[in-house]
Design a protein around this motif. Structure first.
Motif, PDB file in Angstrom:
ATOM      1  N   GLY A 144       0.809  -1.221   0.000  1.00 21.82           N
ATOM      2  CA  GLY A 144       0.000   0.000   0.000  1.00 21.82           C
ATOM      3  C   GLY A 144       0.841   1.268   0.000  1.00 21.82           C
ATOM      4  O   GLY A 144       0.496   2.253  -0.652  1.00 21.82           O
ATOM      5  N   MET A 145       1.955   1.221   0.715  1.00 23.33           N
ATOM      6  CA  MET A 145       2.770   2.435   0.815  1.00 23.33           C
ATOM      7  C   MET A 145       3.454   2.769  -0.517  1.00 23.33           C
ATOM      8  O   MET A 145       3.786   3.911  -0.772  1.00 23.33           O
ATOM      9  N   GLN A 146       3.635   1.742  -1.360  1.00 26.60           N
ATOM     10  CA  GLN A 146       4.190   2.010  -2.698  1.00 26.60           C
ATOM     11  C   GLN A 146       3.242   2.910  -3.493  1.00 26.60           C
ATOM     12  O   GLN A 146       3.683   3.767  -4.273  1.00 26.60           O
ATOM     13  N   LEU A 147       1.950   2.718  -3.283  1.00 23.77           N
ATOM     14  CA  LEU A 147       0.978   3.576  -3.966  1.00 23.77           C
ATOM     15  C   LEU A 147       1.133   5.029  -3.510  1.00 23.77           C
ATOM     16  O   LEU A 147       1.125   5.948  -4.337  1.00 23.77           O
ATOM     17  N   VAL A 148       1.308   5.222  -2.201  1.00 31.24           N
ATOM     18  CA  VAL A 148       1.514   6.587  -1.684  1.00 31.24           C
ATOM     19  C   VAL A 148       2.764   7.189  -2.328  1.00 31.24           C
ATOM     20  O   VAL A 148       2.758   8.334  -2.795  1.00 31.24           O
ATOM     21  N   GLU A 149       3.831   6.382  -2.366  1.00 30.59           N
ATOM     22  CA  GLU A 149       5.096   6.871  -2.948  1.00 30.59           C
ATOM     23  C   GLU A 149       4.912   7.278  -4.412  1.00 30.59           C
ATOM     24  O   GLU A 149       5.370   8.333  -4.850  1.00 30.59           O
ATOM     25  N   ASP A 150       4.206   6.437  -5.168  1.00 32.30           N
ATOM     26  CA  ASP A 150       3.999   6.728  -6.594  1.00 32.30           C
ATOM     27  C   ASP A 150       3.179   8.012  -6.777  1.00 32.30           C
ATOM     28  O   ASP A 150       3.487   8.835  -7.636  1.00 32.30           O
ATOM     29  N   ILE A 151       2.142   8.166  -5.965  1.00 37.53           N
ATOM     30  CA  ILE A 151       1.291   9.361  -6.113  1.00 37.53           C
ATOM     31  C   ILE A 151       2.086  10.621  -5.775  1.00 37.53           C
ATOM     32  O   ILE A 151       2.049  11.614  -6.511  1.00 37.53           O
ATOM     33  N   VAL A 152       2.837  10.569  -4.667  1.00 40.38           N
ATOM     34  CA  VAL A 152       3.630  11.746  -4.264  1.00 40.38           C
ATOM     35  C   VAL A 152       4.608  12.114  -5.379  1.00 40.38           C
ATOM     36  O   VAL A 152       4.737  13.280  -5.762  1.00 40.38           O
ATOM     37  N   LYS A 153       5.278  11.094  -5.930  1.00 39.12           N
ATOM     38  CA  LYS A 153       6.275  11.332  -6.977  1.00 39.12           C
ATOM     39  C   LYS A 153       5.624  11.930  -8.227  1.00 39.12           C
ATOM     40  O   LYS A 153       6.112  12.909  -8.803  1.00 39.12           O
ATOM     41  N   ILE A 154       4.524  11.354  -8.626  1.00 38.49           N
ATOM     42  CA  ILE A 154       3.870  11.815  -9.865  1.00 38.49           C
ATOM     43  C   ILE A 154       3.291  13.225  -9.685  1.00 38.49           C
ATOM     44  O   ILE A 154       3.428  14.072 -10.565  1.00 38.49           O
ATOM     45  N   TYR A 155       2.689  13.488  -8.535  1.00 34.36           N
ATOM     46  CA  TYR A 155       2.170  14.852  -8.301  1.00 34.36           C
ATOM     47  C   TYR A 155       3.319  15.873  -8.354  1.00 34.36           C
ATOM     48  O   TYR A 155       3.147  16.977  -8.860  1.00 34.36           O
ATOM     49  N   LYS A 156       4.487  15.471  -7.814  1.00 33.95           N
ATOM     50  CA  LYS A 156       5.633  16.400  -7.805  1.00 33.95           C
ATOM     51  C   LYS A 156       6.096  16.727  -9.227  1.00 33.95           C
ATOM     52  O   LYS A 156       6.674  17.786  -9.473  1.00 33.95           O
ATOM     53  N   ASN A 157       5.871  15.793 -10.161  1.00 41.31           N
ATOM     54  CA  ASN A 157       6.260  16.044 -11.551  1.00 41.31           C
ATOM     55  C   ASN A 157       5.447  17.175 -12.172  1.00 41.31           C
ATOM     56  O   ASN A 157       5.837  17.727 -13.195  1.00 41.31           O
TER      57      ASN A 157
END
Ligand code: E4P
Length: 216
Positions: free
Chosen positions: A141-154
């Motif tokens: 589940g935390m991988q999803l959080v990581e992916d969202i944070v990274k993509i939003y930062k883009n």
């Protein structure tokens, strides 16, 4: 990372607010039922009176028109209110309409990056990936959080804040903070676990015992 409490239990909220570490509350219909709330509006207003931060309050109906009507009603209860709308097709339409009306939305029940991307584009103020429920089905589940944070930062024009939700234990909080989630929302039990360390308790007892020898 800011800390929200994920509960509708008034006593837990009062206790947590006293600690001075809570910036908001998230509720959902299941949490309301657990807290034995009988009057939805009264219960949410009571929470809003205890905390000055955002109080996420979920719609309890289906269909665009019904959700919009209820969301507007809920938003009128207090300036603290953030309306929770599910990550569905109908939800997107509701979120974009509410965003145009400056009603803040927490897009809930998010289980994929694509849901998070669409919620941000619809204008959600918050996205809530449910970490524990993904862990429960054998995913990270935390991988999803990581992916969202990274993509939003883009895409710096995205202002949607990421709430790591469905938190089950203190390790989730650490990972969410390392990843850079804006917020973690957690049960009261997890908040209490965050401050606990056996060496702190042992050390504190020893200091107090030793001081008795000093102050004679
Ligand atoms: C978030 O806003 C939800 O209320 C919550 O985190 C759900 O958590 P659960 O999976 O423990 O029910």
């Amino acid at each position: 990372m800011r800390i929200f409490l994920d509960t509708a239990n008034i006593e837990e909220i009062k206790q947590a607010v006293k600690l001075g570490v809570i910036s908001g509350i998230t509720t959902n219909p299941s949490l309301m039922a657990q807290a034995k709330a009988t009057d939805y509006e009264a219960a949410i207003k009571e929470i809003c009176a205890i905390i000055s931060g955002p109080v996420s309050t979920e719609v309890t109906v289906e269909g665009v028109d019904a959700m919009l009507k209820q969301a507007r009603q809920i938003a009128s209860w207090s300036p603290c209110i953030v309306v929770k709308i599910p990550s569905t097709l109908e939800g997107l339409e509701v979120i974009s309409t509410l965003a145009e009306e400056n009603i803040r939305v927490n897009c809930t029940l998010c289980f994929s990056v694509n849901q998070a991307l669409l919620a941000a584009r619809a204008g959600a103020a918050y996205i809530s990936p449910f970490v524990g429920r993904l862990d429960d089905i054998g995913q990270d589940g935390m991988q999803l959080v990581e992916d969202i944070v990274k993509i939003y930062k883009n895409y710096p024009e995205i202002k949607t804040e990421v709430i790591a939700a469905s938190i089950r234990h203190p390790e989730h909080c650490i990972r969410a903070a390392k990843i850079g989630a804006h917020i973690a929302t957690m049960p009261y039990k997890v908040l209490l676990q965050m401050i606990q360390h056996p060496l702190t308790d042992i050390g504190n007892k020893r200091f107090l015992a030793d001081f008795k020898n000093v102050s004679r």
